[in-house]
Design an enzyme around this catalytic site. Structure first.
Site, PDB file in Angstrom:
ATOM      1  N   CYS A 128       0.825  -1.208   0.000  1.00 48.91           N
ATOM      2  CA  CYS A 128       0.000   0.000   0.000  1.00 48.91           C
ATOM      3  C   CYS A 128       0.862   1.262   0.000  1.00 48.91           C
ATOM      4  CB  CYS A 128      -0.990  -0.030   1.159  1.00 48.91           C
ATOM      5  SG  CYS A 128      -2.381   1.110   0.916  1.00 48.91           S
TER       6      CYS A 128
ATOM      7  N   HIS B  63      -3.776  -5.061   0.680  1.00 45.66           N
ATOM      8  CA  HIS B  63      -3.259  -5.488   1.979  1.00 45.66           C
ATOM      9  C   HIS B  63      -3.256  -7.014   2.087  1.00 45.66           C
ATOM     10  CE1 HIS B  63      -2.774  -1.641   4.132  1.00 45.66           C
ATOM     11  NE2 HIS B  63      -3.625  -1.222   3.209  1.00 45.66           N
TER      12      HIS B  63
ATOM     13  N   GLU C 213      -1.701  -8.816   4.111  1.00 48.37           N
ATOM     14  CA  GLU C 213      -1.637  -9.292   5.494  1.00 48.37           C
ATOM     15  C   GLU C 213      -3.032  -9.561   6.058  1.00 48.37           C
ATOM     16  OE1 GLU C 213      -2.296  -4.894   5.994  1.00 48.37           O
ATOM     17  OE2 GLU C 213      -1.244  -6.209   4.595  1.00 48.37           O
TER      18      GLU C 213
END
Length: 228
Positions: free
Chosen positions: A110, A210, A212
């Site tokens: 990001c 993202h 994660e």
């Protein structure tokens, strides 16, 4: 030994218990994803990252966060570029340069993708909603926009994720002029570039979403494998 994976951090005013003080912090899913992929997460405190420390790492993750200061790419801040962290920009640009100089495996996420593009000579769209035909990429505070990205055949990202992949987006900015060293490797349905990579390096992949968030840690696994 598990590869040491440095992760850049936020520096924010934070509250817990009876304390309300400046803090170096990181959303836990970043460290959890690195650990689940077989790496040893090492949090790098904003304002205290040296080239020497980066040189001891096996890989670097540049995390998401606030907007990059437009002065870094020769622009003035627009009305929607309001949360800037100059100290973090300076700290992470130094870490990025050290990682690039050492050809350290790099995963930029990001804000990290935006900063990598700026570091290599590119610039940014400061506010995507100002660009006609673009859809929602930031649905609001604490929320992610679910999108489907299309990957470019022959790229590392295509090899890792296949021709398409669902992703979680939270960004109101995007790449505009892409740095010469970087090649687009994924796009959202509205044509916004969602990933870039650098050929000829051990591992240099940057994504606007993202990874994660959620259980799909293939990008972290590939990064840790390259670091090992």
């Amino acid at each position: 030994m598990r590869p040491l994976i440095g992760i850049t951090t936020y520096r924010e005013q934070a509250r817990w218990g009876t304390w309300h003080v400046p803090a170096v912090l990181l959303p836990a899913p970043y460290a959890d994803a690195v650990a689940a992929a077989g790496g040893e997460p090492v949090l790098l405190p904003t304002g205290a990252i040296s080239a020497e420390v980066v040189g001891r790492l096996d890989g670097l993750v540049v995390a998401g966060g606030a907007d990059v200061d437009p002065a870094r790419y020769g622009q003035s801040a627009g009305p929607n570029t309001t949360v800037l962290r100059p100290e973090r920009d300076e700290s992470e640009l130094a870490a990025l340069q050290a990682a690039l100089d050492a050809d350290l495996p790099l995963l930029a996420i990001c804000r990290g993708m935006q900063l990598l593009n700026v570091a290599l000579g590119g610039d940014l769209v400061q506010h995507l909603p100002d660009v006609e035909t673009t859809g929602v990429h930031d649905p609001g505070a604490g929320l992610y926009q679910r999108r489907e990205v299309r990957t470019e055949p022959g790229t590392e990202l295509h090899r890792l994720l296949g021709p398409t992949a669902p992703v979680a987006c939270h960004h109101h900015q995007a790449l505009n002029r892409i740095a010469p060293e970087l090649t687009p490797s994924a796009w959202a349905e509205d044509g916004v570039v969602e990933a870039v990579e650098a050929a000829g390096r051990r591992f240099c992949l940057a994504v606007q979403w993202h990874p994660e968030e959620g259980a799909d840690h293939r990008l972290f696994a590939a990064h840790v494998a390259a670091a090992g």
